[in-house]
Design a protein around this motif. Structure first.
Motif, PDB file in Angstrom:
ATOM      1  N   ALA A  46     -70.942 -21.262  27.289  1.00  0.00           N
ATOM      2  CA  ALA A  46     -69.787 -20.443  26.976  1.00  0.00           C
ATOM      3  C   ALA A  46     -70.300 -19.302  25.901  1.00  0.00           C
ATOM      4  CB  ALA A  46     -68.902 -21.136  26.246  1.00  0.00           C
ATOM      5  N   ARG A  47     -71.377 -19.743  25.225  1.00  0.00           N
ATOM      6  CA  ARG A  47     -71.904 -18.647  24.210  1.00  0.00           C
ATOM      7  C   ARG A  47     -72.322 -17.334  25.007  1.00  0.00           C
ATOM      8  NH1 ARG A  47     -70.899 -17.653  19.538  1.00  0.00           N
ATOM      9  NH2 ARG A  47     -70.459 -15.659  20.484  1.00  0.00           N
ATOM     10  N   VAL A  56     -63.163 -16.598  24.203  1.00  0.00           N
ATOM     11  CA  VAL A  56     -63.563 -17.856  25.149  1.00  0.00           C
ATOM     12  C   VAL A  56     -63.677 -19.076  24.339  1.00  0.00           C
ATOM     13  CG1 VAL A  56     -65.812 -18.547  26.200  1.00  0.00           C
ATOM     14  CG2 VAL A  56     -64.924 -16.139  26.507  1.00  0.00           C
ATOM     15  N   ALA A  88     -69.075 -15.316  25.979  1.00  0.00           N
ATOM     16  CA  ALA A  88     -68.547 -14.805  24.950  1.00  0.00           C
ATOM     17  C   ALA A  88     -69.278 -13.284  24.532  1.00  0.00           C
ATOM     18  CB  ALA A  88     -68.446 -15.779  23.859  1.00  0.00           C
ATOM     19  N   GLY A 122     -64.750 -22.990  24.860  1.00  0.00           N
ATOM     20  CA  GLY A 122     -65.750 -23.928  25.678  1.00  0.00           C
ATOM     21  C   GLY A 122     -65.174 -25.260  25.372  1.00  0.00           C
ATOM     22  N   LEU A 136     -65.878 -16.951  20.235  1.00  0.00           N
ATOM     23  CA  LEU A 136     -65.911 -18.184  20.971  1.00  0.00           C
ATOM     24  C   LEU A 136     -65.362 -19.434  19.968  1.00  0.00           C
ATOM     25  CD1 LEU A 136     -67.267 -20.269  23.158  1.00  0.00           C
ATOM     26  CD2 LEU A 136     -69.343 -20.511  21.759  1.00  0.00           C
ATOM     27  N   ASP A 190     -71.180 -16.551  16.287  1.00  0.00           N
ATOM     28  CA  ASP A 190     -69.815 -15.837  16.859  1.00  0.00           C
ATOM     29  C   ASP A 190     -69.839 -14.462  16.228  1.00  0.00           C
ATOM     30  OD1 ASP A 190     -67.728 -15.874  18.012  1.00  0.00           O
ATOM     31  OD2 ASP A 190     -66.652 -17.497  16.922  1.00  0.00           O
TER      32      ASP A 190
END
Length: 212
Positions: A37-38, A26, A41, A28, A48, A208
């Motif tokens: 986005a977090r 993913v 993901a 962002g 991410l 992540d």
């Protein structure tokens, strides 16, 4: 209406997971897309990262996007709008250089070498917090495609119907939770749409996952 970017991201992640979206990564768009986005993901259980572009604004109107420049220097212009507001080529050239530099600085701030991650043959989900003109998203989508991605999906909580329709010609698929006919601005669909600092945005990358 979304409570905030976190809420929007959770709902977007649930939608993508429910539709069986299969992704390798993913991406962002800093800064505001990272809180959205977090959760996406996390829902897809993939890493991410970021992809960067900088908006090219019309003379005297910073909110009107004539186009956008990606961190690799590639330019997308809304030619119809450029003609409509009669923007001279000298202005476009100067702004392109300025915004390309800004995008490159931003990319280096988020990633030491400033380069887009290795996307060759990968299935990519690009996330933004919303789409108004779509200029930045188009520049990012083209950068991802040029990097050799196998497929790219644009996922946003909300967007202008006209811009979403245009973006469907740039991505393999576009998923938008809301495309209201009376769309005016992204922020009107969030109760909390405060500014996101670079420090806050980068903190979402620290969470992540290594599941890819």
């Amino acid at each position: 209406m979304f409570s905030n970017r976190q809420d929007a991201g959770e709902r977007l992640g649930e939608r993508l997971a429910a539709e069986g979206v299969d992704a390798d990564i993913v991406l962002g768009i800093p800064r505001g897309a990272l809180p959205v986005a977090r959760p996406v993901a996390d829902a897809l259980e993939v890493p991410l990262d970021v992809v960067v572009a900088s908006k090219l604004s019309a003379p005297g109107n910073p909110e009107l996007a004539l186009g956008a420049v990606a961190s690799d220097g590639s330019l997308w212009l809304n030619e119809d709008l450029v003609d409509q507001v009669n923007v001279p080529q000298e202005y476009i050239d100067g702004q392109r250089d300025q915004e390309a530099d800004a995008a490159q600085r931003k990319a280096r701030q988020y990633r030491d070498d400033g380069r887009i991650p290795d996307l060759a043959d990968k299935r990519v989900v690009l996330v933004d917090d919303g789409v108004a003109t779509g200029a930045t998203a188009i520049a990012c989508l083209r950068q991802i495609t040029d990097a050799g991605a196998a497929a790219v999906i644009l996922a946003v909580p909300v967007g202008s119907p006209n811009s979403i329709a245009e973006l469907e010609t740039e991505a393999d698929d576009v998923i938008a939770l809301e495309t209201p006919s009376d769309f005016r601005a992204v922020g009107q669909y969030y109760r909390d749409f405060g500014q996101v600092s670079d420090e806050q945005a980068m903190s979402y990358l620290d969470d992540d996952t290594d599941t890819a």
